[in-house]
Write an enzyme that holds these catalytic residues in place. Structure first.
Site, PDB file in Angstrom:
ATOM      1  N   THR A 117       5.741  -0.919   4.957  1.00  0.00           N
ATOM      2  CA  THR A 117       5.954  -2.231   5.577  1.00  0.00           C
ATOM      3  C   THR A 117       7.025  -3.023   4.839  1.00  0.00           C
ATOM      4  O   THR A 117       7.975  -3.521   5.461  1.00  0.00           O
ATOM      5  CB  THR A 117       4.624  -3.030   5.613  1.00  0.00           C
ATOM      6  OG1 THR A 117       3.668  -2.289   6.370  1.00  0.00           O
ATOM      7  CG2 THR A 117       4.822  -4.401   6.234  1.00  0.00           C
TER       8      THR A 117
ATOM      9  N   ASP B 106      -7.341  -9.052   5.696  1.00  0.00           N
ATOM     10  CA  ASP B 106      -8.441  -8.738   6.622  1.00  0.00           C
ATOM     11  C   ASP B 106      -8.792  -7.267   6.677  1.00  0.00           C
ATOM     12  O   ASP B 106      -8.024  -6.394   6.263  1.00  0.00           O
ATOM     13  CB  ASP B 106      -8.045  -9.164   8.044  1.00  0.00           C
ATOM     14  CG  ASP B 106      -7.033  -8.182   8.649  1.00  0.00           C
ATOM     15  OD1 ASP B 106      -6.020  -7.904   7.990  1.00  0.00           O
ATOM     16  OD2 ASP B 106      -7.272  -7.687   9.770  1.00  0.00           O
TER      17      ASP B 106
ATOM     18  N   GLY C 289       3.877   1.124   1.022  1.00  0.00           N
ATOM     19  CA  GLY C 289       5.221   0.576   0.792  1.00  0.00           C
ATOM     20  C   GLY C 289       6.088   0.598   2.035  1.00  0.00           C
ATOM     21  O   GLY C 289       7.194   0.054   2.047  1.00  0.00           O
TER      22      GLY C 289
ATOM     23  N   ASP D 223       0.865  -1.180   0.000  1.00  0.00           N
ATOM     24  CA  ASP D 223       0.000   0.000   0.000  1.00  0.00           C
ATOM     25  C   ASP D 223       0.907   1.238   0.000  1.00  0.00           C
ATOM     26  O   ASP D 223       1.348   1.678  -1.064  1.00  0.00           O
ATOM     27  CB  ASP D 223      -0.918  -0.087   1.225  1.00  0.00           C
ATOM     28  CG  ASP D 223      -1.943   1.030   1.309  1.00  0.00           C
ATOM     29  OD1 ASP D 223      -2.603   1.300   0.301  1.00  0.00           O
ATOM     30  OD2 ASP D 223      -2.087   1.626   2.391  1.00  0.00           O
TER      31      ASP D 223
HETATM   32  P1  IMP Z   1       1.839  -0.431   3.809  1.00  0.00           P
HETATM   33  O1  IMP Z   1       2.910  -0.437   4.866  1.00  0.00           O
HETATM   34  O2  IMP Z   1       1.052   0.836   3.826  1.00  0.00           O
HETATM   35  O3  IMP Z   1       2.379  -0.764   2.429  1.00  0.00           O
HETATM   36  O4  IMP Z   1       0.782  -1.500   4.184  1.00  0.00           O
HETATM   37  C1  IMP Z   1       1.064  -2.790   4.113  1.00  0.00           C
HETATM   38  C2  IMP Z   1       0.201  -3.583   5.058  1.00  0.00           C
HETATM   39  O5  IMP Z   1      -1.004  -2.910   5.418  1.00  0.00           O
HETATM   40  C3  IMP Z   1      -0.205  -4.828   4.347  1.00  0.00           C
HETATM   41  O6  IMP Z   1       0.656  -5.857   4.702  1.00  0.00           O
HETATM   42  C4  IMP Z   1      -1.587  -5.082   4.872  1.00  0.00           C
HETATM   43  O7  IMP Z   1      -1.497  -5.891   6.008  1.00  0.00           O
HETATM   44  C5  IMP Z   1      -2.103  -3.739   5.261  1.00  0.00           C
HETATM   45  N1  IMP Z   1      -2.976  -3.186   4.206  1.00  0.00           N
HETATM   46  C6  IMP Z   1      -2.695  -2.213   3.324  1.00  0.00           C
HETATM   47  N2  IMP Z   1      -3.703  -1.996   2.475  1.00  0.00           N
HETATM   48  C7  IMP Z   1      -4.656  -2.873   2.836  1.00  0.00           C
HETATM   49  C8  IMP Z   1      -5.957  -3.180   2.306  1.00  0.00           C
HETATM   50  O8  IMP Z   1      -6.449  -2.606   1.336  1.00  0.00           O
HETATM   51  N3  IMP Z   1      -6.627  -4.157   2.955  1.00  0.00           N
HETATM   52  C9  IMP Z   1      -6.136  -4.823   4.021  1.00  0.00           C
HETATM   53  N4  IMP Z   1      -4.926  -4.608   4.523  1.00  0.00           N
HETATM   54  C10 IMP Z   1      -4.185  -3.635   3.940  1.00  0.00           C
END
Ligand code: IMP
Ligand code: MG
Length: 172
Positions: free
Chosen positions: A105, A157, A103, A101
């Site tokens: 994580t 989830d 990035g 999402d």
């Molecule tokens: P990031 O760090 O914003 O890239 O988010 C990554 C983590 O957020 C993913 O591993 C998901 O667990 C959670 N996440 C991000 N977008 C979604 C979504 O649309 N649905 C569910 N979980 C999400």
């Protein structure tokens, strides 16, 4: 929110994508001792299907990271909730993630693993929301680009709900 999930990607489309990703990974890691590291919890269903399509003698481990509160937005701060047990120095590692999402994580995860001096680290993601990236991310193996919607199902989830759905869905 209206919480009736709507189908975005069907289980048949997911199956075809997993077969294609597995073929690419197999070609690249033939003859190597690949270690797949899933990010918990969202990657567990994808991981389970992927390793059975690979046809390589892979090993598997998981790291639990957390960045979310109870909502649909990342807090932006990634924490290691359960770290890696397997030593990875000198090993070929492939990170398996459900969704990229912002990035934050995966970029945290790649830095965390690179400090442990693996021979190589690449990233396999089931879905990517490129319009949401806040940091540059290279996804070596990607299943689906998805729109800026909240995704659930196939292990993913919303507040621990909907992981059991067989299709990738979205909720409004
Ligand atoms: P990031 O760090 O914003 O890239 O988010 C990554 C983590 O957020 C993913 O591993 C998901 O667990 C959670 N996440 C991000 N977008 C979604 C979504 O649309 N649905 C569910 N979980 C999400
Ligand atoms: Mg996740």
């Amino acid at each position: 929110m209206s919480s009736q999930p709507k189908v975005l990607v069907t289980q048949d489309e997911i199956r075809q994508a997993v077969i294609k990703l597995a073929a690419e990974i197999r070609r690249d890691y033939q003859g190597k001792q690949l270690l797949l590291i899933g990010i918990l919890k969202g990657s567990f269903v994808f991981m389970a299907d992927l390793i059975r399509q690979l046809g390589l003698p892979v090993e598997v481990d998981f790291v639990k990271l957390s960045s979310y509160g109870a909502g649909k937005e990342t807090s932006g701060k990634v924490k290691v909730v359960q770290g890696l047990k397997t030593p990875i120095k000198g090993r070929d590692v492939l990170v398996v993630e459900d969704i990229v999402d912002t990035g934050l994580t995966v970029s945290f995860m790649l830095d965390y693993l690179k400090k442990k001096k693996p021979a190589s680290v690449k990233l396999c993601a089931l879905t990517d929301k490129p319009s949401r990236h806040q940091v540059p991310v290279t996804i070596d193996y990607l299943g689906f680009t998805v729109p800026d919607k909240f995704i659930v199902g196939y292990g993913i989830d919303w507040n621990e709900k909907f992981r059991y759905l067989t299709n990738i869905c979205f909720v409004d």
